[in-house]
Design an enzyme around this catalytic site. Structure first.
Site, PDB file in Angstrom:
ATOM      1  CD  GLU A  35      -2.472   1.789   0.206  1.00  0.00           C
ATOM      2  OE1 GLU A  35      -3.280   1.028  -0.340  1.00  0.00           O
ATOM      3  OE2 GLU A  35      -2.238   2.948  -0.207  1.00  0.00           O
ATOM      4  CB  CYS A  43     -14.026   3.028   1.047  1.00  0.00           C
ATOM      5  SG  CYS A  43     -15.540   2.951   1.987  1.00  0.00           S
ATOM      6  CB  CYS A  48     -17.738   5.381   1.850  1.00  0.00           C
ATOM      7  SG  CYS A  48     -16.901   4.362   0.648  1.00  0.00           S
ATOM      8  CE  LYS A  51     -20.477   9.602   1.116  1.00  0.00           C
ATOM      9  NZ  LYS A  51     -20.744   8.801  -0.100  1.00  0.00           N
ATOM     10  CE1 TYR A  99     -11.445  -0.757   7.438  1.00  0.00           C
ATOM     11  CE2 TYR A  99     -10.808  -2.052   5.534  1.00  0.00           C
ATOM     12  CZ  TYR A  99     -11.761  -1.361   6.246  1.00  0.00           C
ATOM     13  OH  TYR A  99     -13.036  -1.300   5.757  1.00  0.00           O
ATOM     14  CE1 TYR A 180     -20.604   8.248  -4.383  1.00  0.00           C
ATOM     15  CE2 TYR A 180     -20.432   7.644  -6.675  1.00  0.00           C
ATOM     16  CZ  TYR A 180     -19.969   7.559  -5.382  1.00  0.00           C
ATOM     17  OH  TYR A 180     -18.865   6.800  -5.100  1.00  0.00           O
ATOM     18  CD  GLU A 184     -22.682  10.962  -1.763  1.00  0.00           C
ATOM     19  OE1 GLU A 184     -23.387   9.957  -1.633  1.00  0.00           O
ATOM     20  OE2 GLU A 184     -21.433  10.902  -1.774  1.00  0.00           O
ATOM     21  NE  ARG A 207     -24.131  11.133 -17.951  1.00  0.00           N
ATOM     22  CZ  ARG A 207     -23.364  10.138 -18.429  1.00  0.00           C
ATOM     23  NH1 ARG A 207     -23.875   9.240 -19.231  1.00  0.00           N
ATOM     24  NH2 ARG A 207     -22.086  10.064 -18.113  1.00  0.00           N
ATOM     25  N   GLY A 264     -15.055  13.389 -12.287  1.00  0.00           N
ATOM     26  CA  GLY A 264     -14.759  12.019 -12.720  1.00  0.00           C
ATOM     27  C   GLY A 264     -13.555  11.425 -12.026  1.00  0.00           C
ATOM     28  CG  HIS A 438     -49.137   3.145  11.203  1.00  0.00           C
ATOM     29  ND1 HIS A 438     -49.122   3.980  10.109  1.00  0.00           N
ATOM     30  CD2 HIS A 438     -49.917   3.726  12.136  1.00  0.00           C
ATOM     31  CE1 HIS A 438     -49.869   5.040  10.382  1.00  0.00           C
ATOM     32  NE2 HIS A 438     -50.357   4.917  11.594  1.00  0.00           N
ATOM     33  CD  GLU A 443     -47.302   3.351   7.476  1.00  0.00           C
ATOM     34  OE1 GLU A 443     -48.278   2.606   7.544  1.00  0.00           O
ATOM     35  OE2 GLU A 443     -47.033   4.226   8.330  1.00  0.00           O
TER      36      GLU A 443
HETATM   37  C1  LIG Z   1     -15.570  11.002  -2.112  1.00  0.00           C
HETATM   38  C2  LIG Z   1     -15.952   9.558  -2.344  1.00  0.00           C
HETATM   39  C3  LIG Z   1     -17.072   9.057  -1.730  1.00  0.00           C
HETATM   40  C4  LIG Z   1     -17.433   7.735  -1.915  1.00  0.00           C
HETATM   41  N1  LIG Z   1     -18.545   7.278  -1.307  1.00  0.00           N
HETATM   42  C5  LIG Z   1     -18.916   5.995  -1.463  1.00  0.00           C
HETATM   43  C6  LIG Z   1     -20.056   5.497  -0.797  1.00  0.00           C
HETATM   44  O1  LIG Z   1     -20.752   6.213  -0.078  1.00  0.00           O
HETATM   45  N2  LIG Z   1     -20.380   4.194  -0.970  1.00  0.00           N
HETATM   46  C7  LIG Z   1     -19.630   3.365  -1.764  1.00  0.00           C
HETATM   47  O2  LIG Z   1     -19.956   2.181  -1.881  1.00  0.00           O
HETATM   48  N3  LIG Z   1     -18.538   3.816  -2.423  1.00  0.00           N
HETATM   49  C8  LIG Z   1     -18.163   5.111  -2.283  1.00  0.00           C
HETATM   50  N4  LIG Z   1     -17.043   5.568  -2.922  1.00  0.00           N
HETATM   51  C9  LIG Z   1     -16.307   4.661  -3.831  1.00  0.00           C
HETATM   52  C10 LIG Z   1     -15.357   3.746  -3.058  1.00  0.00           C
HETATM   53  O3  LIG Z   1     -14.498   4.526  -2.269  1.00  0.00           O
HETATM   54  C11 LIG Z   1     -14.556   2.888  -4.020  1.00  0.00           C
HETATM   55  O4  LIG Z   1     -15.436   2.214  -4.884  1.00  0.00           O
HETATM   56  C12 LIG Z   1     -13.700   1.858  -3.293  1.00  0.00           C
HETATM   57  O5  LIG Z   1     -12.818   2.483  -2.407  1.00  0.00           O
HETATM   58  C13 LIG Z   1     -12.923   1.002  -4.294  1.00  0.00           C
HETATM   59  O6  LIG Z   1     -12.071   0.124  -3.618  1.00  0.00           O
HETATM   60  P1  LIG Z   1     -10.724  -0.375  -4.301  1.00  0.00           P
HETATM   61  O7  LIG Z   1     -10.115  -1.352  -3.354  1.00  0.00           O
HETATM   62  O8  LIG Z   1     -10.979  -0.800  -5.681  1.00  0.00           O
HETATM   63  O9  LIG Z   1      -9.808   0.922  -4.411  1.00  0.00           O
HETATM   64  P2  LIG Z   1      -9.263   1.875  -3.285  1.00  0.00           P
HETATM   65  O10 LIG Z   1     -10.089   1.839  -2.078  1.00  0.00           O
HETATM   66  O11 LIG Z   1      -9.036   3.181  -3.955  1.00  0.00           O
HETATM   67  O12 LIG Z   1      -7.868   1.235  -2.886  1.00  0.00           O
HETATM   68  C14 LIG Z   1      -6.769   1.220  -3.750  1.00  0.00           C
HETATM   69  C15 LIG Z   1      -5.515   1.381  -2.924  1.00  0.00           C
HETATM   70  O13 LIG Z   1      -4.378   1.095  -3.742  1.00  0.00           O
HETATM   71  C16 LIG Z   1      -3.327   1.991  -3.388  1.00  0.00           C
HETATM   72  N5  LIG Z   1      -2.394   2.011  -4.523  1.00  0.00           N
HETATM   73  C17 LIG Z   1      -2.620   2.544  -5.750  1.00  0.00           C
HETATM   74  N6  LIG Z   1      -1.563   2.273  -6.559  1.00  0.00           N
HETATM   75  C18 LIG Z   1      -0.665   1.571  -5.820  1.00  0.00           C
HETATM   76  C19 LIG Z   1       0.610   0.982  -6.102  1.00  0.00           C
HETATM   77  N7  LIG Z   1       1.154   1.041  -7.321  1.00  0.00           N
HETATM   78  N8  LIG Z   1       1.257   0.366  -5.093  1.00  0.00           N
HETATM   79  C20 LIG Z   1       0.712   0.279  -3.847  1.00  0.00           C
HETATM   80  N9  LIG Z   1      -0.498   0.790  -3.533  1.00  0.00           N
HETATM   81  C21 LIG Z   1      -1.186   1.423  -4.522  1.00  0.00           C
HETATM   82  C22 LIG Z   1      -4.042   3.296  -3.110  1.00  0.00           C
HETATM   83  O14 LIG Z   1      -3.253   4.141  -2.290  1.00  0.00           O
HETATM   84  C23 LIG Z   1      -5.306   2.805  -2.413  1.00  0.00           C
HETATM   85  O15 LIG Z   1      -5.142   2.773  -1.020  1.00  0.00           O
HETATM   86  C24 LIG Z   1     -16.641   6.894  -2.739  1.00  0.00           C
HETATM   87  C25 LIG Z   1     -15.509   7.402  -3.374  1.00  0.00           C
HETATM   88  C26 LIG Z   1     -15.157   8.723  -3.184  1.00  0.00           C
HETATM   89  C27 LIG Z   1     -13.928   9.260  -3.863  1.00  0.00           C
END
Ligand SMILES: Cc1cc2nc3c(=O)[nH]c(=O)nc-3n(C[C@H](O)[C@H](O)[C@H](O)COP(=O)(O)OP(=O)(O)OC[C@H]3O[C@@H](n4cnc5c(N)ncnc54)[C@H](O)[C@@H]3O)c2cc1C
Length: 461
Positions: A35, A43, A48, A51, A99, A180, A184, A207, A264, A438, A443
């Site tokens: 990491e 997240c 998440c 937020k 974690y 979203y 938010e 959208r 995006g 209720h 409901e």
């Molecule tokens: C502002 C915001 C709000 C969100 N709210 C929600 C929500 O309410 N509900 C929901 O379900 N989802 C939400 N999401 C989306 C959610 O955070 C992601 O879908 C989720 O974190 C994806 O998990 P992942 O493991 O694929 O990637 P990530 O959680 O992004 O984990 C990837 C990890 O890889 C690490 N990394 C990257 N490249 C390298 C490398 N080369 N070597 C070592 N480590 C590396 C990064 O540092 C990161 O820690 C939100 C996202 C954002 C930005």
């Protein structure tokens, strides 16, 4: 004698990578997780979780106001951004610790470093240059926010990464985007007391969501005092003293204290060495995979946002888990992406499972639509002008509920449970025979009796 240093090397300690690593270790694999930033990923660290804490903070304003109708007098409330951010940071650090501890308890080795791929079975730790060989490599690197489209002065804006650490609370903020995350944060800052402009190039927010929900949210946000600048883009940003001016496509100029760009996200695949392992990325930089999350290079798998399937935490976790069961648990498992309950933590909140009316009509032809809009009980005494909206979409032939859409208090909590019924294939008759709780808002979901719109498509030819 082991041929590889580890059985599984996971690149990325986010939602997907942590789950995959833990489950694979539980199946007996020797696992290393790299990491580069903070364990927990987007997240937990900057998505998440923080937020949602900000969303909670933002809703106290309404609570304080609403209390008066119930007999309370509340002295003028004051909000302190620094306290919120400090407390949020403490909680995020606690979660990160959990974690890490869970990974270590499972026997996973954590490396705090960036890792890149050298070939189909080799990963290099960038900091130390150490090479680690692995039977399987799992790419779970997630995605990052982009400052797009690129405009003059665009770098004066911040993304969701920085918004959680702003030093000063913005009295005036421009949020760019209609998805979203933009929606938010607009709700959060409006609730915390900012003067918010939400700018989106499209004519409605969110959208892909049901059109009624999109309309209802637009109305609710306008009522909440959020200034909606739709059908417009930002042409340039300029620094003006301590403020930023945004020149919009209609020629108007807006002066704000902060610009949040939420237009995006892109997969974190640049410079990862995937090409060296024989992999080609898709047009947005995501890694193409099959139903088991395997890439075209058999020893390399990818899960979570980096595959750009459904970019949500529970989906990433499910994909990570399914990968570990498939490769190390002797139980080939595919993730069904067809029915994903989801929430938007706007205020009012939105919960959705299944199809929008437009999509249902396209895929199923004959459908019945049930909808209701009502003043929630709490708002009778609070006097707040807010409505709850609910909509059911039912396949006329099978009576199956194809979609449920809720906007109002606790919509996210509601949709999780409705999601169970819809996943099980509940029919409208099942909803009807469920006895109501209720008095609740939920409901209404089991008491809607008359289809709102009954349309029979006209046969052509
Ligand atoms: C502002 C915001 C709000 C969100 N709210 C929600 C929500 O309410 N509900 C929901 O379900 N989802 C939400 N999401 C989306 C959610 O955070 C992601 O879908 C989720 O974190 C994806 O998990 P992942 O493991 O694929 O990637 P990530 O959680 O992004 O984990 C990837 C990890 O890889 C690490 N990394 C990257 N490249 C390298 C490398 N080369 N070597 C070592 N480590 C590396 C990064 O540092 C990161 O820690 C939100 C996202 C954002 C930005």
């Amino acid at each position: 004698m082991n041929r590889f240093d580890v059985d599984l090397f996971v690149i990325g300690g986010g939602s997907a990578g942590v789950r995959a690593g833990r489950i694979a270790a539980g199946h007996g694999a020797r696992v290393m997780v790299a990491e580069e930033y903070r364990v927990g990923g987007t997240c937990v660290i900057r998505g998440c979780v923080p937020k949602k804490l900000l969303v909670y903070a933002s809703r106290f304003r309404d609570e304080f106001e609403d209390a008066a109708g119930f007999g309370w007098s509340v002295p003028e409330a004051r909000f302190d951004w620094a306290t919120l951010i400090r407390n949020k940071d403490t909680e995020i650090a606690r979660l990160e610790g959990i974690y890490r501890a869970n990974l270590e308890k499972a026997g996973v080795e954590i490396v705090d470093a960036r890792a890149v791929i050298e070939d189909a079975h080799t990963v290099r730790l960038v900091k130390s240059g150490t090479r680690v060989s692995a039977g399987t490599i799992l790419v779970a690197v997630g995605a990052h926010p982009t400052l797009e489209p690129v405009i003059p002065g665009g770098d004066l804006g911040i993304t969701s990464n920085e918004v959680f650490h702003m030093e000063h609370f913005p009295e005036r903020i421009l949020v760019i985007g209609g998805g979203y995350i933009a929606v938010e944060f607009a709700g959060v800052f409006a609730g915390l007391g900012s003067n918010v402009t939400l700018l989106h190039r499209g004519d409605k927010l969110l959208r892909g969501f049901d059109e009624d929900v999109r309309d209802a949210l637009g109305e609710a946000y306008a009522k909440h005092g959020i200034s909606l600048a739709l059908g417009r883009t930002v042409e340039r940003l300029d620094r003006k003293g301590g403020a930023i001016t945004a020149t919009l496509s209609d020629g108007s100029v807006l002066e704000v204290d902060q610009v949040l760009v939420a237009t995006g996200r892109r997969p974190n695949t640049a410079g990862l060495g995937l090409e060296a392992a024989g992999l080609t990325l898709d047009a947005v930089g995501a890694i193409p995979v099959d139903g088991f999350s395997q890439t075209l290079t058999p020893s390399i798998y990818a899960v979570g946002d980096v595959t750009n399937r459904a970019n949500l935490t529970p989906v990433a976790i499910r994909e990570g888990h399914a990968f570990a069961d498939t490769v190390f648990g002797g139980k080939p498992t595919m993730v069904d992406h067809s029915l994903i309950p989801t929430a938007v933590f706007s205020t009012p909140e939105i919960g959705v499972v299944g199809l929008s009316e437009t999509t249902a009509r396209r895929l199923h032809g004959e459908i019945d639509v049930y909808k209701t809009s009502f003043r929630p009980m709490k708002e009778t005494l609070s006097g707040r002008d807010e409505r709850t909206f609910m909509k059911l979409i039912v396949d006329r032939a099978s009576d199956k509920v194809l979609g449920v859409h809720v906007m109002g208090h606790d919509a996210g909590e509601m949709i999780q449970l409705v999601g169970v019924a819809v996943t099980m294939g509940a029919t409208k008759a099942d909803f009807d025979r469920t006895i109501a709780v209720h008095p609740t808002a939920a409901e209404e979901l089991v008491t809607m009796r008359t289809p709102f719109v009954v349309k029979t498509p006209v046969a052509v030819g």
